[in-house]
Scaffold this motif. Structure first.
Motif, PDB file in Angstrom:
ATOM      1  N   GLU A 234      81.745 -28.326  39.146  1.00 41.58           N
ATOM      2  CA  GLU A 234      82.773 -29.216  38.646  1.00 41.58           C
ATOM      3  C   GLU A 234      82.221 -30.399  37.849  1.00 41.58           C
ATOM      4  OE1 GLU A 234      81.876 -30.740  42.861  1.00 41.58           O
ATOM      5  OE2 GLU A 234      82.110 -28.791  41.892  1.00 41.58           O
ATOM      6  N   ALA A 235      82.941 -30.730  36.788  1.00 40.73           N
ATOM      7  CA  ALA A 235      82.779 -31.988  36.062  1.00 40.73           C
ATOM      8  C   ALA A 235      84.138 -32.673  36.101  1.00 40.73           C
ATOM      9  CB  ALA A 235      82.345 -31.734  34.621  1.00 40.73           C
ATOM     10  N   LEU A 236      84.148 -33.954  36.372  1.00 43.50           N
ATOM     11  CA  LEU A 236      85.424 -34.640  36.576  1.00 43.50           C
ATOM     12  C   LEU A 236      85.291 -36.112  36.226  1.00 43.50           C
ATOM     13  CD1 LEU A 236      84.649 -36.174  39.402  1.00 43.50           C
ATOM     14  CD2 LEU A 236      85.399 -34.043  40.457  1.00 43.50           C
ATOM     15  N   VAL A 237      86.365 -36.846  36.476  1.00 44.62           N
ATOM     16  CA  VAL A 237      86.366 -38.290  36.274  1.00 44.62           C
ATOM     17  C   VAL A 237      86.492 -38.961  37.631  1.00 44.62           C
ATOM     18  CG1 VAL A 237      87.696 -40.226  35.371  1.00 44.62           C
ATOM     19  CG2 VAL A 237      87.259 -38.246  33.924  1.00 44.62           C
ATOM     20  N   ASP A 238      85.545 -39.841  37.935  1.00 50.94           N
ATOM     21  CA  ASP A 238      85.664 -40.700  39.110  1.00 50.94           C
ATOM     22  C   ASP A 238      86.497 -41.920  38.725  1.00 50.94           C
ATOM     23  OD1 ASP A 238      84.074 -39.194  40.888  1.00 50.94           O
ATOM     24  OD2 ASP A 238      82.231 -40.067  40.095  1.00 50.94           O
ATOM     25  N   VAL A 239      87.537 -42.168  39.500  1.00 54.59           N
ATOM     26  CA  VAL A 239      88.399 -43.333  39.260  1.00 54.59           C
ATOM     27  C   VAL A 239      87.983 -44.408  40.258  1.00 54.59           C
ATOM     28  CG1 VAL A 239      90.756 -44.168  39.056  1.00 54.59           C
ATOM     29  CG2 VAL A 239      90.237 -41.771  38.535  1.00 54.59           C
ATOM     30  N   VAL A 240      87.319 -45.445  39.747  1.00 54.37           N
ATOM     31  CA  VAL A 240      86.661 -46.451  40.583  1.00 54.37           C
ATOM     32  C   VAL A 240      87.330 -47.811  40.379  1.00 54.37           C
ATOM     33  CG1 VAL A 240      84.451 -47.577  41.068  1.00 54.37           C
ATOM     34  CG2 VAL A 240      84.499 -45.183  40.347  1.00 54.37           C
ATOM     35  N   PRO A 241      87.543 -48.575  41.478  1.00 51.08           N
ATOM     36  CA  PRO A 241      88.115 -49.910  41.300  1.00 51.08           C
ATOM     37  C   PRO A 241      87.181 -50.814  40.511  1.00 51.08           C
ATOM     38  CG  PRO A 241      87.413 -49.572  43.585  1.00 51.08           C
ATOM     39  CD  PRO A 241      87.318 -48.256  42.902  1.00 51.08           C
ATOM     40  N   GLY A 242      87.722 -51.467  39.471  1.00 48.86           N
ATOM     41  CA  GLY A 242      86.924 -52.378  38.659  1.00 48.86           C
ATOM     42  C   GLY A 242      86.818 -53.753  39.282  1.00 48.86           C
ATOM     43  N   PRO A 243      86.117 -54.657  38.628  1.00 48.73           N
ATOM     44  CA  PRO A 243      85.936 -56.014  39.167  1.00 48.73           C
ATOM     45  C   PRO A 243      87.244 -56.742  39.435  1.00 48.73           C
ATOM     46  CG  PRO A 243      84.462 -55.608  37.311  1.00 48.73           C
ATOM     47  CD  PRO A 243      85.402 -54.455  37.366  1.00 48.73           C
ATOM     48  N   ASP A 244      88.277 -56.439  38.625  1.00 47.06           N
ATOM     49  CA  ASP A 244      89.572 -57.100  38.812  1.00 47.06           C
ATOM     50  C   ASP A 244      90.529 -56.268  39.658  1.00 47.06           C
ATOM     51  OD1 ASP A 244      90.036 -55.024  37.088  1.00 47.06           O
ATOM     52  OD2 ASP A 244      90.992 -56.216  35.521  1.00 47.06           O
ATOM     53  N   GLY A 245      90.003 -55.195  40.252  1.00 52.61           N
ATOM     54  CA  GLY A 245      90.839 -54.347  41.100  1.00 52.61           C
ATOM     55  C   GLY A 245      91.534 -53.233  40.354  1.00 52.61           C
ATOM     56  N   GLN A 246      91.512 -53.259  39.028  1.00 57.24           N
ATOM     57  CA  GLN A 246      92.143 -52.210  38.240  1.00 57.24           C
ATOM     58  C   GLN A 246      91.228 -50.984  38.159  1.00 57.24           C
ATOM     59  OE1 GLN A 246      95.373 -52.378  36.980  1.00 57.24           O
ATOM     60  NE2 GLN A 246      95.294 -54.143  38.360  1.00 57.24           N
ATOM     61  N   PRO A 247      91.816 -49.769  38.206  1.00 53.84           N
ATOM     62  CA  PRO A 247      90.974 -48.563  38.194  1.00 53.84           C
ATOM     63  C   PRO A 247      90.286 -48.336  36.855  1.00 53.84           C
ATOM     64  CG  PRO A 247      93.311 -47.977  38.066  1.00 53.84           C
ATOM     65  CD  PRO A 247      93.251 -49.457  38.303  1.00 53.84           C
TER      66      PRO A 247
ATOM     67  N   GLY B 166      89.800 -30.282  31.032  1.00 56.33           N
ATOM     68  CA  GLY B 166      91.123 -30.289  30.435  1.00 56.33           C
ATOM     69  C   GLY B 166      91.062 -30.679  28.969  1.00 56.33           C
ATOM     70  N   ASP B 167      92.128 -30.322  28.245  1.00 56.00           N
ATOM     71  CA  ASP B 167      92.242 -30.695  26.836  1.00 56.00           C
ATOM     72  C   ASP B 167      92.935 -32.053  26.775  1.00 56.00           C
ATOM     73  OD1 ASP B 167      92.300 -30.748  24.106  1.00 56.00           O
ATOM     74  OD2 ASP B 167      93.973 -29.317  23.900  1.00 56.00           O
ATOM     75  N   ASP B 168      92.199 -33.074  27.218  1.00 53.50           N
ATOM     76  CA  ASP B 168      92.772 -34.411  27.299  1.00 53.50           C
ATOM     77  C   ASP B 168      91.681 -35.439  27.033  1.00 53.50           C
ATOM     78  OD1 ASP B 168      91.293 -34.210  29.640  1.00 53.50           O
ATOM     79  OD2 ASP B 168      93.008 -34.383  30.999  1.00 53.50           O
ATOM     80  N   ALA B 169      92.062 -36.707  27.051  1.00 53.21           N
ATOM     81  CA  ALA B 169      91.105 -37.768  26.747  1.00 53.21           C
ATOM     82  C   ALA B 169      89.978 -37.808  27.772  1.00 53.21           C
ATOM     83  CB  ALA B 169      91.824 -39.113  26.692  1.00 53.21           C
ATOM     84  N   ARG B 170      90.322 -37.551  29.028  1.00 57.28           N
ATOM     85  CA  ARG B 170      89.289 -37.544  30.061  1.00 57.28           C
ATOM     86  C   ARG B 170      88.283 -36.420  29.822  1.00 57.28           C
ATOM     87  NH1 ARG B 170      92.657 -38.902  35.689  1.00 57.28           N
ATOM     88  NH2 ARG B 170      92.293 -41.161  35.604  1.00 57.28           N
TER      89      ARG B 170
ATOM     90  N   GLY C 192      85.208 -24.029  30.074  1.00 57.57           N
ATOM     91  CA  GLY C 192      86.482 -23.361  29.892  1.00 57.57           C
ATOM     92  C   GLY C 192      87.621 -24.334  30.156  1.00 57.57           C
ATOM     93  N   PRO C 193      88.866 -23.944  29.863  1.00 57.22           N
ATOM     94  CA  PRO C 193      90.001 -24.834  30.083  1.00 57.22           C
ATOM     95  C   PRO C 193      90.460 -24.822  31.543  1.00 57.22           C
ATOM     96  CG  PRO C 193      90.758 -22.767  29.163  1.00 57.22           C
ATOM     97  CD  PRO C 193      89.261 -22.669  29.223  1.00 57.22           C
ATOM     98  N   THR C 194      90.954 -25.939  32.013  1.00 60.29           N
ATOM     99  CA  THR C 194      91.587 -25.967  33.329  1.00 60.29           C
ATOM    100  C   THR C 194      92.980 -25.362  33.235  1.00 60.29           C
ATOM    101  OG1 THR C 194      92.487 -28.189  32.946  1.00 60.29           O
ATOM    102  CG2 THR C 194      90.342 -28.041  34.043  1.00 60.29           C
ATOM    103  N   GLY C 195      93.445 -24.784  34.343  1.00 61.80           N
ATOM    104  CA  GLY C 195      94.772 -24.187  34.342  1.00 61.80           C
ATOM    105  C   GLY C 195      95.872 -25.201  34.130  1.00 61.80           C
ATOM    106  N   SER C 196      95.675 -26.410  34.629  1.00 67.44           N
ATOM    107  CA  SER C 196      96.697 -27.459  34.538  1.00 67.44           C
ATOM    108  C   SER C 196      96.686 -28.168  33.193  1.00 67.44           C
ATOM    109  CB  SER C 196      96.460 -28.505  35.631  1.00 67.44           C
ATOM    110  OG  SER C 196      95.232 -29.183  35.404  1.00 67.44           O
ATOM    111  N   GLY C 197      95.595 -28.021  32.443  1.00 66.21           N
ATOM    112  CA  GLY C 197      95.440 -28.786  31.213  1.00 66.21           C
ATOM    113  C   GLY C 197      94.848 -30.162  31.438  1.00 66.21           C
ATOM    114  N   ARG C 198      94.765 -30.594  32.711  1.00 63.95           N
ATOM    115  CA  ARG C 198      94.187 -31.889  33.050  1.00 63.95           C
ATOM    116  C   ARG C 198      92.731 -31.740  33.436  1.00 63.95           C
ATOM    117  NH1 ARG C 198      98.415 -31.752  36.638  1.00 63.95           N
ATOM    118  NH2 ARG C 198      96.942 -31.790  38.393  1.00 63.95           N
ATOM    119  N   THR C 199      91.947 -32.755  33.128  1.00 68.76           N
ATOM    120  CA  THR C 199      90.588 -32.820  33.649  1.00 68.76           C
ATOM    121  C   THR C 199      90.642 -33.295  35.093  1.00 68.76           C
ATOM    122  OG1 THR C 199      89.630 -33.217  31.472  1.00 68.76           O
ATOM    123  CG2 THR C 199      88.347 -33.963  33.373  1.00 68.76           C
TER     124      THR C 199
END
Length: 311
Positions: free
Chosen positions: A13-26, A55-59, A77-84
């Protein structure tokens, strides 16, 4: 990289980790255990390719660019959902990470890429339906390449351990080298001592099983029950994201340098001296220490690793 350099194929798998930033925003950071291993090898100037889904998206575009910036050839290859795929990361007071996943792993097959090293690991080895394609790739390359396994336990994805444990045991029997953390072993085999499990695994097929223990170092177990202790590397920890993946990537790199790749990989690995094995595992521990000294998954370059080794 030279044209004759051994090719490494990483599957997972390759994916995006969504991590809290310094101001609490992901904030989004590219990641995924196998992707991190590929990054580590790419930064060490190995000829490395990653088989994954995006996925075929910005991520997906961001993950691809991140991989390619570290010299990883992306076979996605593409994900089935279209999302990364993504993982929401929570860090505790010590910087240790936990994850909540949105993961798509519907890999139909691994391309018939020639390689002298095949590394698999993490969720991709146990999450169906793609896990069967990973197993088939491992089986097909047995005796043709160094087979490397890093079975990260992810209870959030597979809360019932029955299936994952059985699949990990299948892969271990095929593998030449296994790197596994004591935390992973505590989930896979909670009633057994981690080194005892590693000793059993080393008797089942691999030429080397390495148990990592965070700041306490690592234990390398060889067939016949030989155990080699590697002390921890003192370091100020930013966080532990990508530490085990960096360890795996640097260990694979070190074993390649010692001649363990291609059809002769199993024999070459078993022929290594204990000193060679200690050197490889120590180098991997130093690489992981560099990673944890800075935020996120950030494996060292060849120059950084050489400098840390005194080269």
């Amino acid at each position: 990289m030279t044209p004759t350099q051994p090719r490494v194929l990483v599957v997972g798998e390759a994916l995006v980790d969504v991590v809290p930033g310094p101001d609490g925003q992901p904030l989004d950071y590219p990641g995924g255990s196998p992707a991190n291993v590929a990054i580590a090898l790419g930064r060490l100037e190995r000829d490395v390719r990653l088989v994954t889904l995006l996925g075929d998206d910005a991520r997906g575009s961001a993950v691809r660019a991140w991989l390619e910036s570290s010299n990883v050839v992306v076979l996605a290859g593409p994900t089935g959902s279209g999302r990364t795929s993504s993982a929401v990361v929570t860090l505790d007071d010590a910087g240790a990470a936990s994850y909540v996943f949105d993961l798509d792993w519907d890999l139909p097959a691994v391309p018939d890429e020639e390689c002298e090293v095949l590394h698999v690991g993490s969720i991709a080895t146990v999450l169906h339906p793609g896990a069967d394609a990973v197993l088939a790739a491992f089986e097909a390359r047995k005796g043709r390449a160094l087979l490397s396994l890093d079975p990260n336990a992810r209870p959030a994805i597979t809360p019932d351990r029955t299936g994952p444990v059985a699949r990990v045991e299948e892969l271990v029997a095929l593998a030449d080298v296994v790197k596994v953390s004591d935390e992973d072993l505590a989930w896979l085999h909670p009633d057994d001592d981690p080194v005892a499990t590693a000793t059993r695994w080393a008797a089942a097929g691999p030429g080397l099983v390495v148990v990592t223990r965070g700041g306490a170092g690592a234990v390398a177990v060889r067939p016949g029950g030989t155990t080699l202790e590697v002390p921890g590397v003192p370091v100020e920890v930013a966080d532990t994201v990508g530490a085990g993946d960096t360890f795996s990537g640097v260990l694979v790199d070190a074993l390649i340098a010692l001649g363990a790749h291609g059809a002769a990989a199993s024999d070459a690995l078993r022929a290594l001296s204990d000193r060679d094995v200690l050197g490889a595992v120590t180098t991997a521990a130093i690489g992981a220490a560099i990673n944890v000294s800075r935020p996120g998954a950030d494996p060292p370059s060849r120059a950084e690793l050489s400098a840390a080794l005194g080269g």
